[in-house]
Design an enzyme around this catalytic site. Structure first.
Site, PDB file in Angstrom:
ATOM      1  N   GLY A  10       0.827  -1.206   0.000  1.00 22.46           N
ATOM      2  CA  GLY A  10       0.000   0.000   0.000  1.00 22.46           C
ATOM      3  C   GLY A  10       0.855   1.246   0.000  1.00 22.46           C
ATOM      4  O   GLY A  10       0.547   2.239   0.667  1.00 22.46           O
ATOM      5  N   ARG A  13       0.399   5.758  -2.055  1.00 26.78           N
ATOM      6  CA  ARG A  13      -0.234   7.017  -1.637  1.00 26.78           C
ATOM      7  C   ARG A  13      -0.532   6.991  -0.144  1.00 26.78           C
ATOM      8  O   ARG A  13      -0.349   5.976   0.518  1.00 26.78           O
ATOM      9  CB  ARG A  13      -1.526   7.262  -2.435  1.00 26.78           C
ATOM     10  N   ASN A  61      -1.858  -8.199  -5.624  1.00 28.51           N
ATOM     11  CA  ASN A  61      -2.955  -8.391  -4.680  1.00 28.51           C
ATOM     12  C   ASN A  61      -2.407  -9.172  -3.498  1.00 28.51           C
ATOM     13  O   ASN A  61      -2.147 -10.368  -3.594  1.00 28.51           O
ATOM     14  CB  ASN A  61      -4.099  -9.153  -5.357  1.00 28.51           C
ATOM     15  N   ASN A  88       1.212  -2.156   5.217  1.00 29.89           N
ATOM     16  CA  ASN A  88       0.346  -0.989   5.293  1.00 29.89           C
ATOM     17  C   ASN A  88      -0.925  -1.144   4.458  1.00 29.89           C
ATOM     18  O   ASN A  88      -1.889  -0.412   4.667  1.00 29.89           O
ATOM     19  CB  ASN A  88       1.119   0.255   4.821  1.00 29.89           C
ATOM     20  N   SER A 140      -4.611  -0.186  13.800  1.00 28.28           N
ATOM     21  CA  SER A 140      -5.515   0.961  13.935  1.00 28.28           C
ATOM     22  C   SER A 140      -6.052   0.993  15.359  1.00 28.28           C
ATOM     23  O   SER A 140      -6.167  -0.050  16.013  1.00 28.28           O
ATOM     24  CB  SER A 140      -6.685   0.844  12.956  1.00 28.28           C
ATOM     25  N   TYR A 153     -13.400  -4.315   9.659  1.00 29.80           N
ATOM     26  CA  TYR A 153     -12.136  -3.574   9.738  1.00 29.80           C
ATOM     27  C   TYR A 153     -11.516  -3.699  11.126  1.00 29.80           C
ATOM     28  O   TYR A 153     -10.313  -3.972  11.263  1.00 29.80           O
ATOM     29  CB  TYR A 153     -12.396  -2.100   9.402  1.00 29.80           C
ATOM     30  N   LYS A 157      -7.897  -5.451  12.133  1.00 36.87           N
ATOM     31  CA  LYS A 157      -6.815  -4.702  12.778  1.00 36.87           C
ATOM     32  C   LYS A 157      -6.497  -5.259  14.160  1.00 36.87           C
ATOM     33  O   LYS A 157      -5.338  -5.209  14.603  1.00 36.87           O
ATOM     34  CB  LYS A 157      -7.187  -3.219  12.863  1.00 36.87           C
TER      35      LYS A 157
END
Length: 240
Positions: A10, A13, A61, A88, A140, A153, A157
């Protein structure tokens, strides 16, 4: 053999790009793994090369065992001295649990958690060859606190934190550390609509963080040989 190389998923950006650029400015060669945006990946590679370091991008992927194996093999041919892996890559498919589709659950777990595991499994031989290394997983605060509408999510995490601690114990005797960073609200394209919302008032420091805050923490962990199995919150005090 003195080459220091960062592999980052990742990395084209957002937080990933900030990490790649800071490591490049510190003399690391950069191997960027990205999922889809070829133009952004090329831009980030060129910005890294401006620091007079080697940089390449690899489309992959991370949820695919076969693709990860092929990509890591390609990186091994191009770079020596693999020293840091930053996991990331992450996606969101938000929705309340009662209405969440199977594919929304599976896609998030596959990318965020399975992808990190596959990257770790395939890079361990590179770290062993290099007689040590640093693995840094971007988790996170959602994995610490939970978050309504983000069961998938938050689970991914939280699972990443458990993975971090297990890998840290498995590899400690090989001079390979594994730590996690738990960002809070960080200013990126994904969170730009939250800037002036009541959510920000729940942050003790009263503002969102920047991607560079995560990058500096990653660089600190990359240079810290006696920290492993740790989760560092970079959240303005949100989850304390």
């Amino acid at each position: 053999m003195n080459e220091r190389t960062l592999i980052i998923t990742g990395g084209s950006r957002g937080i990933g790009k900030s990490i790649a650029l800071l490591f490049a400015s510190s003399g690391y060669s950069i191997a960027i793994i990205y999922a889809g945006n070829d133009e952004k990946a090329r831009e980030t590679v060129e910005e890294c090369r401006a620091f007079s370091v080697k940089a390449e991008a690899y489309k992959c992927n991370v949820a695919s065992s076969e693709k990860v194996k092929e990509t890591v093999a390609a990186i091994r041919k191009e770079f020596t001295g693999i020293s840091v892996l930053v996991n990331n890559a992450g996606i969101t498919r938000d929705g309340i649990a009662a209405m969440m589709k199977d594919e929304d659950w599976n896609d998030v777990i596959d990318t965020n958690l399975r992808g990190s595991f596959l990257m770790i499994r395939n890079t361990i031989p590179l770290f062993l060859r290099n007689k040590g290394g640093r693995i840094i997983n971007i988790s996170s605060v959602s994995g610490l606190m939970g978050n309504p509408g983000q069961a998938n999510y938050s689970a991914s995490k939280a699972g990443l934190i458990g993975l971090t601690k297990s890998i840290a114990r498995e590899l400690a005797q090989k001079n390979i550390t594994c730590n996690a960073i738990a960002p809070g609200f960080i200013r990126t394209d994904m969170t730009k609509n939250l800037e002036n919302t009541p959510l920000i008032s729940s942050i003790p420091l009263g503002r969102m963080g920047d991607a560079e805050d995560i990058a500096r923490t990653a660089l600190f962990l990359a240079s810290s040989p006696y920290i492993t199995g740790e989760v560092i919150r970079v959240d303005g005090g949100l989850a304390m």
